[in-house]
Design a protein around this motif. Structure first.
Motif, PDB file in Angstrom:
ATOM      1  N   SER A  76       0.828  -1.210   0.000  1.00 38.30           N
ATOM      2  CA  SER A  76       0.000   0.000   0.000  1.00 38.30           C
ATOM      3  C   SER A  76       0.861   1.259   0.000  1.00 38.30           C
ATOM      4  CB  SER A  76      -0.951  -0.009   1.205  1.00 38.30           C
ATOM      5  OG  SER A  76      -0.219  -0.092   2.416  1.00 38.30           O
ATOM      6  N   PHE A  77       1.992   1.217   0.725  1.00 35.83           N
ATOM      7  CA  PHE A  77       2.896   2.364   0.729  1.00 35.83           C
ATOM      8  C   PHE A  77       3.506   2.574  -0.658  1.00 35.83           C
ATOM      9  CE2 PHE A  77       7.202   4.061   0.998  1.00 35.83           C
ATOM     10  CZ  PHE A  77       6.971   5.271   1.640  1.00 35.83           C
TER      11      PHE A  77
ATOM     12  N   LEU B 286       0.980   4.080  -3.049  1.00 33.68           N
ATOM     13  CA  LEU B 286       0.718   5.512  -2.849  1.00 33.68           C
ATOM     14  C   LEU B 286       1.954   6.367  -3.134  1.00 33.68           C
ATOM     15  CD1 LEU B 286      -1.339   5.258   0.471  1.00 33.68           C
ATOM     16  CD2 LEU B 286      -2.241   5.770  -1.801  1.00 33.68           C
ATOM     17  N   PHE B 287       3.101   5.928  -2.625  1.00 30.69           N
ATOM     18  CA  PHE B 287       4.295   6.775  -2.634  1.00 30.69           C
ATOM     19  C   PHE B 287       5.032   6.737  -3.975  1.00 30.69           C
ATOM     20  CE2 PHE B 287       8.734   7.804  -1.448  1.00 30.69           C
ATOM     21  CZ  PHE B 287       8.524   9.019  -0.808  1.00 30.69           C
TER      22      PHE B 287
ATOM     23  N   TRP C  69       2.387   9.925  -4.999  1.00 31.57           N
ATOM     24  CA  TRP C  69       2.007  10.830  -3.894  1.00 31.57           C
ATOM     25  C   TRP C  69       3.215  10.947  -2.965  1.00 31.57           C
ATOM     26  CZ3 TRP C  69      -2.194   9.736   0.344  1.00 31.57           C
ATOM     27  CH2 TRP C  69      -2.532  10.944   0.971  1.00 31.57           C
TER      28      TRP C  69
ATOM     29  N   TRP D 124       5.574  11.457   2.313  1.00 33.20           N
ATOM     30  CA  TRP D 124       5.933  10.203   2.970  1.00 33.20           C
ATOM     31  C   TRP D 124       5.033   9.891   4.142  1.00 33.20           C
ATOM     32  CZ3 TRP D 124       7.297   8.625   7.839  1.00 33.20           C
ATOM     33  CH2 TRP D 124       7.780   7.317   7.946  1.00 33.20           C
TER      34      TRP D 124
ATOM     35  N   SER E 275       1.415   8.711   3.131  1.00 34.00           N
ATOM     36  CA  SER E 275       1.422   7.351   2.580  1.00 34.00           C
ATOM     37  C   SER E 275       1.712   6.327   3.665  1.00 34.00           C
ATOM     38  CB  SER E 275       2.488   7.255   1.479  1.00 34.00           C
ATOM     39  OG  SER E 275       2.232   8.173   0.448  1.00 34.00           O
ATOM     40  N   TYR E 276       2.632   6.660   4.557  1.00 34.78           N
ATOM     41  CA  TYR E 276       2.984   5.754   5.656  1.00 34.78           C
ATOM     42  C   TYR E 276       1.810   5.578   6.610  1.00 34.78           C
ATOM     43  CZ  TYR E 276       5.185   4.216   9.997  1.00 34.78           C
ATOM     44  OH  TYR E 276       5.499   3.544  11.156  1.00 34.78           O
TER      45      TYR E 276
ATOM     46  N   SER F 143      -0.875   3.290   5.109  1.00 34.08           N
ATOM     47  CA  SER F 143      -0.405   1.908   5.033  1.00 34.08           C
ATOM     48  C   SER F 143      -0.347   1.252   6.406  1.00 34.08           C
ATOM     49  CB  SER F 143       0.974   1.867   4.372  1.00 34.08           C
ATOM     50  OG  SER F 143       1.941   2.521   5.173  1.00 34.08           O
TER      51      SER F 143
END
Length: 217
Positions: A75-76, A79-80, A85, A88, A91-92, A95
Motif C-alpha cells: 500500500s505504501f 501511494l508513494f 504521492w 511520505w 502514505s505511511y 499503510s
C-alpha cells in the motif's frame, strides 16, 4: 530356663517392634521421594509446555506480521511510488492503518486466543499506536528528509513496530491477568458510582418527605 526364655522372647518382640517402626518410616520417605519426583516432573512438563506455546505464539505472530508487512509495504509503494504521492508521512499513515487492522484481527483470533474484552483490547492497541505512530512519523520523516530512501525508512519502522508490538500484545493486550485487573477496576468504580448515585437519590427523597411532613404540620 523360663526366665532366659522370657528374656529372649522379650528381646525378639522388641526387635520386631523396631522393625515395624522402621518400615513405616522407610515407606514414608519413599512416598515423599515419589511425590517430589512427581512434582518435579509436572513442573518440567509445564515449563516445556510454556516454552512450546511461546515458540508457537512467536511463529504465528511472525507469520501474521509478515503478511501485515506485505500489506503495509504494497500500500505504501502504491501511494508513494506508483501513484506518485510524494508525501511520505501520509502514505505511511494510510499503510500502517491497513496493516494494524489486519494484524490485530488475526493475532487476536489465532495467535494469543485470549481477550477478555475486544473493546478493551482494541483500546489498548489504539493507545499503543497513539504513541508509536507519531514517533515513527516524525522519526521516519526526519530520516527521509535527511536523504534516506523512503522504502528503506518504512522497512525500518516496520521492524521497530514488529518488536515493540509483539511485546505489548503478549504482556498487556492479550494478557488476561492485566486485562482482568483493568476490567475489575472499571466495574468497581462503576459500582461505587452507582452506589453513590443511589444514596444521593435516597437523600433527596428523604428531604422531600421531610419537607412534605413539615408543610402538613
Amino acid at each position: 530356663m523360663n526366665k532366659k526364655e522370657n528374656s529372649v522372647s522379650s528381646q525378639e518382640n522388641g526387635q520386631n517392634k523396631d522393625e515395624t517402626t522402621i518400615k513405616p518410616s522407610l515407606n514414608q520417605k519413599s512416598e515423599q521421594t515419589d511425590a517430589l519426583s512427581l512434582n518435579d516432573e509436572k513442573q518440567q512438563n509445564s515449563q516445556n509446555k510454556n516454552t512450546k506455546q511461546n515458540f508457537l505464539q512467536l511463529l504465528k505472530f511472525v507469520g501474521f506480521s509478515i503478511s501485515a508487512g506485505v500489506i503495509q509495504l504494497l500500500s505504501f509503494e502504491l501511494l508513494f511510488n506508483w501513484i506518485g504521492w510524494k508525501v511520505w508521512w501520509a502514505s505511511y499513515l494510510i499503510s500502517i492503518v491497513l496493516s494494524v487492522l489486519w494484524n490485530f484481527t488475526f493475532n487476536r483470533k489465532f495467535t494469543f486466543k485470549s481477550a477478555s474484552s475486544i473493546s478493551l483490547a482494541m483500546t489498548l492497541v489504539f493507545l499503543y499506536y497513539c504513541a508509536f505512530t507519531p514517533l515513527s512519523i516524525f522519526g521516519g520523516g526526519a530520516l527521509e528528509n535527511a536523504g534516506w530512501d523512503g522504502t528503506l525508512v518504512t522497512v525500518l519502522m516496520m521492524i521497530i513496530n514488529f518488536v515493540t508490538e509483539f511485546l505489548f500484545d503478549k504482556f498487556v493486550v492479550f494478557n488476561d491477568k492485566v486485562t482482568n485487573k483493568i476490567l475489575h477496576k472499571n466495574k468497581q468504580s462503576k459500582t461505587d458510582k452507582d452506589l453513590e448515585q443511589t444514596s444521593q437519590e435516597n437523600e433527596k427523597q428523604e428531604d422531600i418527605l421531610i419537607e412534605n411532613t413539615s408543610k402538613e404540620n
